[in-house]
Design a protein around this motif. Structure first.
Motif, PDB file in Angstrom:
ATOM      1  N   UNK A 177      17.134  60.898 -87.544  1.00 11.33           N
ATOM      2  CA  UNK A 177      17.905  60.844 -88.773  1.00 11.33           C
ATOM      3  C   UNK A 177      17.074  60.809 -90.042  1.00 11.33           C
ATOM      4  N   UNK A 178      15.815  61.221 -89.974  1.00  8.70           N
ATOM      5  CA  UNK A 178      14.939  61.179 -91.133  1.00  8.70           C
ATOM      6  C   UNK A 178      15.067  62.476 -91.942  1.00  8.70           C
ATOM      7  N   UNK A 179      16.259  62.718 -92.451  1.00  4.11           N
ATOM      8  CA  UNK A 179      16.522  63.912 -93.251  1.00  4.11           C
ATOM      9  C   UNK A 179      17.902  63.756 -93.893  1.00  4.11           C
ATOM     10  N   UNK A 180      18.190  64.605 -94.855  1.00  2.00           N
ATOM     11  CA  UNK A 180      19.536  64.697 -95.413  1.00  2.00           C
ATOM     12  C   UNK A 180      20.188  66.017 -95.024  1.00  2.00           C
ATOM     13  N   UNK A 181      19.458  67.099 -95.210  1.00  2.00           N
ATOM     14  CA  UNK A 181      19.932  68.439 -94.864  1.00  2.00           C
ATOM     15  C   UNK A 181      18.760  69.170 -94.243  1.00  2.00           C
ATOM     16  N   UNK A 182      18.997  69.858 -93.116  1.00  4.37           N
ATOM     17  CA  UNK A 182      17.884  70.507 -92.414  1.00  4.37           C
ATOM     18  C   UNK A 182      18.379  71.734 -91.661  1.00  4.37           C
ATOM     19  N   UNK A 183      17.453  72.658 -91.431  1.00  2.00           N
ATOM     20  CA  UNK A 183      17.764  73.857 -90.650  1.00  2.00           C
ATOM     21  C   UNK A 183      17.825  73.522 -89.164  1.00  2.00           C
ATOM     22  N   UNK A 184      18.603  74.317 -88.428  1.00  2.09           N
ATOM     23  CA  UNK A 184      18.662  74.115 -86.982  1.00  2.09           C
ATOM     24  C   UNK A 184      19.214  75.375 -86.311  1.00  2.09           C
ATOM     25  N   UNK A 185      19.056  75.422 -85.007  1.00  4.36           N
ATOM     26  CA  UNK A 185      19.605  76.515 -84.199  1.00  4.36           C
ATOM     27  C   UNK A 185      19.706  76.020 -82.768  1.00  4.36           C
ATOM     28  N   UNK A 186      20.610  76.602 -82.016  1.00  3.97           N
ATOM     29  CA  UNK A 186      20.786  76.209 -80.618  1.00  3.97           C
ATOM     30  C   UNK A 186      21.091  77.454 -79.806  1.00  3.97           C
TER      31      UNK A 186
END
Length: 603
Positions: free
Chosen positions: A485-494
């Motif tokens: 949880x060390x972020x506010x908004x972040x990129x991701x993919x699955x």
């Protein structure tokens, strides 16, 4: 699931030339993101798991040629049928399967036994491992939850305690009893990190298990320079396998080529696999063009027009015999909003479920121009995600469409105004409803198109008066930051671990927080629907539940839904039997190399 100078693209050459001169079959490839390690129960990035796919063996796997995908036995004698209404699965392990040699075995030949499967499944629930795939075996195997809770209390997981849900009978029979029906359990057992491991190896290497993978697979880890180079060599003790052609489509040219290359041969045929980590797109692409690599999976979008102008391979590459395998990958990209206040992010403006916090997340979604992302950055090689379930998996609804995440800056501004996110001091930037500054911290991984995608975020948010402060981090570090949880908004993919919608919907299941639920989304109604859906096989009722869950995703906006990408995979003609599998991460054990053609090209 990322700059290097021009020289970085050719640092593989001396070793590659020496190997080619020796006449061995060498496959040279690149990863676009660095690996994290090779302890199968402790990893979850696709690159590390893809390597493990070749070092270890699952009980069941997927047929190489069958489309749609079909399960097939690997270490097990057969794919078992669900028993007792989908609550029992029994596997009979093939006798005579042996681990690769390792000092942990003290000179003896070590056979794969059912107790290794039991040990591996328990490792997912050992709190000391902090397995990102703990959710696979959470809440389903009888007695395993209680054993895991006891370990949390006592500070030690007791692997010797027998539980009702795992029955080991002799060396080659293991049976699982589940609390509730789970019709995806066989898919779980086909995942490349759900593999048997030898207890003496894990205990012998302690904290260094990431660097000492010991499995029964076709390859062994021969060299590992972290974040730089991985070398696998054919396991001399491997029993071998053959291509199964019963599900082949003879109208498919890729199937025909695979059969022509492999029929009747004992696999694997490739002696050595060299994997180079090249996160920057240009040197990775140049390494392929210079024939320093034999194939390139996932051609970078930046070079689409150079390689496939108007959708056709350039004459220069066609003259070299290059082939292209296009694939609409069973995956989604998304940007994750952290829905929770956690240590390190005590003032996260995106956290919570109050109307103004939900409105902020929805406004950010509407302000983002996904159409520009597809057209400009991804060169048209993507389709917009209509929900958390992508094409190519069971449960996908091609008729489900919504405009809830389509770009609409006017609606975004109106929503921000309505809930009090106003520019009170006239500096062009909005403040929070209580007057405090509104600044969103955005994290992205280094390499690839991440910088362009981030610049699009900054530009789109500025257009509606919201400041974005972006930070680039290494891919592995970003994975860890999102998990805690060390972020506010972040990129991701699955990308699909198995071909069912559950694999994507579990990403928002509340109890999976600190594992796969990066957004830390905790909505009781969503969790209730998710748990209810687990009781059904593929059916209209389950699809109805999936649609309700998708609508909740739209309503509460834990994600900015991105795209499903179209990837083009290129191979030189000396690479034989290539066919990209939609679920398996690699196909190395199915490939062959025409050494004479490869050596001629290098000259």
């Amino acid at each position: 699931m990322l700059a290097l100078g021009a020289g970085a693209a050719s640092f593989a050459l001396p070793g590659a030339h020496a190997a080619l001169d020796a006449g061995r079959k060498i496959l040279r490839v690149a990863f676009r993101v660095a690996e994290t390690g090779f302890d199968p129960q402790r990893i979850f990035d696709r690159y590390s798991v893809g390597v493990c796919e070749n070092l270890f063996e699952t009980l069941v796997t997927y047929d190489y040629l069958a489309r749609p995908v079909k399960l097939a036995p690997l270490a097990a004698e057969a794919v078992p049928e669900p028993e007792e209404g989908g609550t029992r699965y029994t596997f009979r392990i093939k006798p005579g399967i042996y681990y690769s040699d390792d000092p942990a075995f003290r000179g003896r030949r070590r056979e794969l036994v059912a107790a290794d499967v039991e040990y591996a499944i328990k490792r997912f629930r050992d709190p000391a491992n902090r397995s990102p795939y703990e959710w696979l075996f959470q809440g389903n195997i009888l007695g395993l939850d209680a054993l895991a809770e006891r370990a949390k209390r006592e500070g030690r997981f007791d692997y010797d305690t027998k539980i009702q849900g795992i029955e080991v009978h002799g060396n080659h029979l293991i049976s699982f009893k589940l609390k509730e029906p789970n019709f995806n359990f066989l898919y779980f057992m086909a995942m490349p990190n759900v593999v048997p491991v030898a207890r003496e190896v894990i205990e012998g290497y302690g904290e260094d298990t990431m660097a000492h993978p010991v499995g029964t697979g076709p390859y062994v880890l021969r060299e590992w320079v972290r974040r730089s180079k991985i070398v696998l060599e054919r396991n001399p003790a491997y029993r071998g396998l053959e291509l199964d052609t019963r599900y082949a489509d003879m109208a498919d040219e890729w199937d025909r080529r695979a059969i022509d290359a492999l029929a009747g041969k004992r696999l694997p045929l490739v002696d050595r696999i060299e994997v180079y980590i090249i996160e920057d797109e240009q040197p990775r692409f140049l390494a392929f063009l210079n024939q320093e690599h034999d194939l390139i999976d996932e051609l970078p979008f930046a070079f689409i027009n150079q390689v496939l102008p108007n959708g056709k391979l350039t004459p220069q590459l066609a003259a070299k015999g290059v082939r292209v395998f296009p694939e609409l990958q069973p995956e989604i990209t998304y940007d994750v909003f952290n829905c929770e206040q956690v240590p390190g992010q005590p003032d996260n403006p995106l956290a919570g479920y109050t109307p103004e916090r939900v409105a902020l997340r929805r406004a950010l979604v509407l302000a983002h121009d996904r159409n520009q992302e597809i057209a400009v950055i991804r060169k048209g090689q993507a389709i917009p995600a209509q929900g958390p379930i992508p094409p190519g998996v069971v449960g996908y609804d091609p008729d489900f469409h919504s405009d809830a995440q389509d770009p609409d800056p006017a609606r975004a501004k109106a929503l921000l105004d309505m809930f009090g996110y106003l520019d009170r001091d006239g500096d062009g930037w909005r403040e929070r409803p209580d007057g405090r500054p509104l600044v969103i911290q955005y994290k992205y991984s280094i390499g690839g198109q991440a910088r362009e995608l981030t610049e699009l975020w900054v530009k789109c948010m500025a257009a509606v008066g919201i400041r974005i402060e972006a930070t680039a981090v290494q891919f592995a570090d970003l994975l860890n930051d999102k998990r805690v949880g060390n972020f506010q908004l972040a990129t991701s993919a699955w990308i699909a671990d198995y071909p069912d919608a559950q694999n994507f919907l579990q990403l928002l299941y509340g109890p999976n927080t600190d594992q796969s639920n990066e957004s830390r989304f905790r909505l009781p109604e969503y969790d209730r629907l998710y748990e209810q859906s687990l009781r059904y096989p593929d059916s209209p009722e389950r699809n109805r539940l999936y649609r309700e869950m998708t609508r909740l995703v739209y309503a509460y906006a834990p994600w900015r839904l991105g795209v499903t990408r179209v990837f083009n995979h290129l191979q030189y003609p000396w690479v034989k039997a290539y066919k990209k599998h939609p679920i398996l991460y690699t196909n190395w054990k199915w490939l062959d190399i025409d050494v004479a053609a490869q050596r001629a090209a290098m000259r």
